[in-house]
Design a protein around this motif. Structure first.
Motif, short mmCIF file in Angstrom:
data_model
loop_
_atom_site.label_atom_id
_atom_site.label_comp_id
_atom_site.label_asym_id
_atom_site.label_seq_id
_atom_site.Cartn_x
_atom_site.Cartn_y
_atom_site.Cartn_z
N GLU A 1 3.90 5.79 -5.49
CA GLU A 1 3.92 5.92 -7.03
C GLU A 1 3.10 6.93 -7.46
N GLU A 2 1.70 7.10 -6.70
CA GLU A 2 0.71 7.81 -7.09
C GLU A 2 1.32 9.12 -6.91
N GLU B 1 -5.85 -5.35 -9.88
CA GLU B 1 -5.10 -4.42 -9.24
C GLU B 1 -5.28 -3.12 -10.36
N THR C 1 -4.63 4.51 -4.73
CA THR C 1 -3.96 3.32 -3.90
C THR C 1 -5.22 2.22 -3.15
N ASP D 1 9.31 1.78 -5.10
CA ASP D 1 9.14 0.15 -5.47
C ASP D 1 10.20 -0.38 -5.88
N THR E 1 -6.53 0.20 -6.14
CA THR E 1 -5.64 -0.56 -6.88
C THR E 1 -4.97 -1.76 -5.73
N ALA E 2 -3.77 -1.22 -5.19
CA ALA E 2 -3.33 -1.95 -4.06
C ALA E 2 -4.04 -2.39 -3.09
N ILE F 1 0.83 -1.26 0.15
CA ILE F 1 0.03 0.07 0.01
C ILE F 1 0.82 1.37 0.01
N ARG G 1 2.40 1.67 -3.39
CA ARG G 1 1.60 2.26 -4.44
C ARG G 1 1.19 3.60 -4.18
N PHE G 2 1.10 4.13 -3.05
CA PHE G 2 0.84 5.54 -2.56
C PHE G 2 2.13 6.22 -3.01
#
Length: 785
Positions: free
Chosen positions: A265-266, A729, A280, A372, A283-284, A259, A262-263
């Motif tokens: 990444e966003e 996802e 997030t 990531d 998706t995740a 999580i 992905r956060f």
């Protein structure tokens, strides 16, 4: 383009978390505080048994014997050591008689007997220096344990010419419970700081590293409250506390890693914190929920078995998995909204990166790399590894499979047994007593079968039945009958160990002997035979649940027919090393000195089932994270090999980090002084590392390369079923009128065109082949991934 559907907005829960993060945190803290109050003292209400089938004939016989003939099955042994004077010395005999009388007068104690009262050779050591006083402590496990706690100070130690030590099943059970509680506290004190250090190394930020610990603590405290509530209605094993700690921390790390990654990444893609959390969760977050369901299903298979030892792990496992997922989807998103970009605060890695990167400022791309590992050195390493594996796919697939099967070969020689005092350390008082009895007395404790009869019969009937028992192969002697109303019992002395294979074979022969009354066999060997029968009877249903549920859930995630089959087979293959190591180390005794345990030559019957369910569930946890990312990349690009490569690059480092952290926690559990707990912790740690570092890194990309694009095939009806009910996802948009998924780049262009005047195009909007000559290709808009 006005008919193109807009992307779905955040769901109700996502809107609540992003709009009211403080309220979400407050509610979580309030529920956690209530869990602390509700779960207080849970360890004192847990049992240390639960290994037998409560509906088995041997269990009924044991209960009837305890009720009708308490002296027939003593669970408390007082080992009286007379020293050089010997047990037949008059002063020793007088003191022993006094101790036996005191014990018989104690509340909750019945069936007191002794060598000095019966002169039975089995109660006197071969050297004449020690003898036994036997008794039955009444009540279920917790009641008997409290009675022993009251008795022990009064009887243990020196009494005139003798010295008394306490043993027997009730003493062993109490010491196992106490040892596990002490070991669990020590494991938590070690695991928490070590886990925090590893999380700092993985996340970089001390702030981000604290988030998984928060989720794990909530999961552990919540599960303790659930177990405390369950003790009001059913028996729960103390061993389940170890699973609560291990899975609570391990799964919290897993879920938080994905999580937070992905956060990040966003955020790196230009979203604001609230929007990044919403994306997030879609998706995740969806994958975390899906993963939790797969793990819970694997653990729920233990509910099929009647032994409360196994059922307890199902209770604890399901509770901790679902609570960890709930905390990861409630507590964690709320914290991320409030922290925003400060989630990377207190980056402790700068202490050793300063020399290399003092002049480098973190860009959006650098933040994505840190999040990531997909584009940095680590990510490139995983991508190169995937490329190498796929280039030599047949070699890696065959070689890895052969190696795993070879590691599992020792399990073909597994021998099943029962739990006894040898679970405890060699220095444990009750273990010392049992070992002295085992080594120095004519027959070890519990080395006989007890045949209970029900119904009226005459002396001739009893004599004829006793004669038939005496003629059976493997019988050393038959004592009895001892009668009481319509009940009677015979004691059958068997060859070998109490639960050895000769004794188990004898159970079957005794049960076939003709008798003019109802008979039932009790004793360790009978309990083992019935336990094995109960497990074998329920195993097909339990495995069927795991397989069918896994196939269904992975299909809903991928829409593929082949990937679910691969998931089941590869997950099972990843467990071979664990099962082989269990037999090689714990049954055969290799490394017993290093690991400080007493080998017994067998494995407790329920443990392989327990370890399979836990390890299979954790393998599915990592498998879901990898497969979901590969699926997202494949939906985005349509490039099968590229999707495998990118999926492994984006998740390989995280899966490995999560596996290492979970393995560290399990090794902490495996440091227990109780052998079964040691076996559980170290075995699961090995399975987790083999799955992450061998199966996910080598076998999965090799197999997916061999199956090619057929990996994603499904027949029409199943494909339409997945389009309607499936999960993924990535959140792809659909082609109007066809339902086909749009690649994210095209979906972004469609949205952009729908929001701008017709004819106005920006860089990157043009479909392949439609771009006017001379136009320069643009980049995919940020956030389209």
């Amino acid at each position: 383009m006005s008919d193109v559907r807009k992307p779905p907005g955040p769901g109700g829960w996502t809107r609540f978390v992003t709009a009211r993060p403080r309220l979400s945190l407050l509610l979580t803290l309030l529920v956690t505080a209530l869990a602390v109050l509700a779960g207080g003292g849970v360890a004192d209400r847990l049992g240390s048994g639960g290994w037998e089938d409560p509906g088995a004939r041997s269990t009924w016989a044991a209960q009837a014997l305890e009720r009708e003939f308490p002296a027939s099955q003593p669970n408390l042994l007082l080992l009286v050591d007379a020293g050089p004077a010997g047990v037949d010395d008059p002063a020793v005999a007088a003191e022993a008689a006094r101790l036996a009388g005191r014990l018989a007068a104690e509340p909750g104690v019945v069936g007191v007997g002794s060598y000095w009262a019966t002169k039975l050779p089995a109660l006197r050591s071969e050297d004449g220096r020690q003898a036994l006083i036997t008794a039955r402590v009444q009540g279920e496990e917790k009641t008997a344990s409290r009675t022993l706690e009251r008795l022990a100070p009064a009887f243990r130690g020196s009494h005139g010419p003798v010295r008394v030590s306490l043993g027997g099943p009730v003493a062993v059970q109490r010491e196992v419970t106490t040892t596990i509680q002490e070991d669990l506290l020590r494991a938590e004190l070690i695991a928490l700081p070590v886990t925090l250090v590893l999380l700092v190394l993985v996340f970089g930020s001390a702030v981000a590293a604290l988030l998984p610990l928060g989720v794990g603590i909530v999961a552990i405290l919540g599960t303790n409250a659930v177990l405390r509530g369950l003790t009001e209605v059913t028996e729960v094993s103390v061993f389940a506390l170890n699973l609560t700690t291990a899975l609570g921390l391990g799964l919290a790390v897993d879920y938080a890693l994905f999580i937070v990654r992905r956060f990040r990444e966003e955020l790196a893609g230009g979203r604001e914190p609230a929007d990044a959390v919403a994306a997030t969760l879609r998706t995740a977050g969806r994958t975390v929920l899906f993963s939790a369901l797969t793990v819970a299903v694997a653990l729920s298979a233990m509910l099929f078995f009647p032994m409360y030892f196994l059922r307890s792990f199902a209770y604890a496992g399901i509770a901790v998995v679902l609570i960890a997922a709930a905390a990861a989807l409630i507590l964690l998103p709320a914290a991320l909204v409030l922290l925003g970009r400060r989630v990377d605060a207190l980056d402790l890695r700068r202490l050793w990166r300063r020399g290399r990167s003092a002049q480098r400022k973190r860009s959006g791309e650098a933040a994505r790399n840190a999040a990531d590992g997909s584009a940095g050195d680590v990510g490139r390493g995983w991508a190169r590894s995937a490329t190498l594996v796929m280039r030599r796919a047949p070699l890696f697939a065959a070689g890895t499979t052969a190696a795993l099967l070879l590691l599992g070969l020792p399990f073909l020689g597994v021998e099943f047994g029962t739990v006894d005092d040898r679970q405890l350390p060699a220095t444990a008082p009750s273990h010392l007593v049992q070992q002295q009895i085992r080594d120095g007395f004519p027959a070890g404790p519990g080395a006989a079968l007890v045949v209970l009869t029900e119904g009226t019969a005459g002396e001739q009937d009893y004599a004829a039945y006793r004669g038939r028992l005496q003629e059976l192969p493997g019988v050393l002697g038959v004592e009895g009958p001892v009668t009481s109303g319509k009940y009677a019992y015979f004691t059958v002395l068997a060859e070998g160990e109490a639960a050895g294979q000769p004794a188990q074979d004898l159970v079957g022969r005794v049960r076939t002997v003709d008798a003019p009354f109802e008979t039932a066999v009790a004793g360790e060997a009978a309990r083992l035979v019935d336990t094995r029968h109960a497990i074998a009877g329920q195993l097909p249903e339990a495995l069927g649940l795991i397989v069918v549920a896994t196939l269904l859930l992975v299909f809903l995630l991928t829409g593929s027919v082949l990937i679910p089959l691969q998931a089941v087979l590869l997950n099972a293959l990843s467990l071979t090393a664990m099962f082989g190591a269990v037999v090689w180390v714990f049954q055969e005794g290799h490394l017993s000195d290093l690991l400080a345990f007493t080998p017994t030559g067998d494995i407790e019957t329920t443990l392989p089932v327990l370890m399979f369910c836990i390890a299979f569930g954790l393998s599915m946890d990592y498998g879901v994270f990898l497969i979901s990312r590969i699926k997202e990349e494949y939906d985005r690009t349509g490039d099968h090999e590229g999707a495998v490569r990118t999926g492994l690059a984006r998740t390989g480092g995280l899966i490995t980090a999560a596996a290492v952290i979970l393995a560290v926690v399990m090794v902490g559990i495996g440091a227990s002084r109780v052998t079964n707990t040691k076996m559980l912790g170290l075995g699961i740690a090995l399975a987790v590392l083999m799955d992450a570092m061998v199966v996910r890194s080598l076998l999965v990309p090799a197999v997916m390369k061999l199956t090619g694009r057929a990996t994603w095939w499904a027949p029409g009806p199943l494909r339409r079923l997945h389009e309607r009910f499936g999960l993924s996802e990535g959140e792809a948009e659909r082609e109007p009128g066809t339902g086909e998924a749009l690649a994210p780049e095209r979906a972004e262009r469609e949205r952009a065109e729908g929001e701008r005047p017709e004819g106005e195009r920006s860089e990157g909007d043009w479909p392949e082949g439609d771009r006017p000559e001379g136009e320069r290709p643009g980049k995919v808009p940020a956030g389209s991934r």
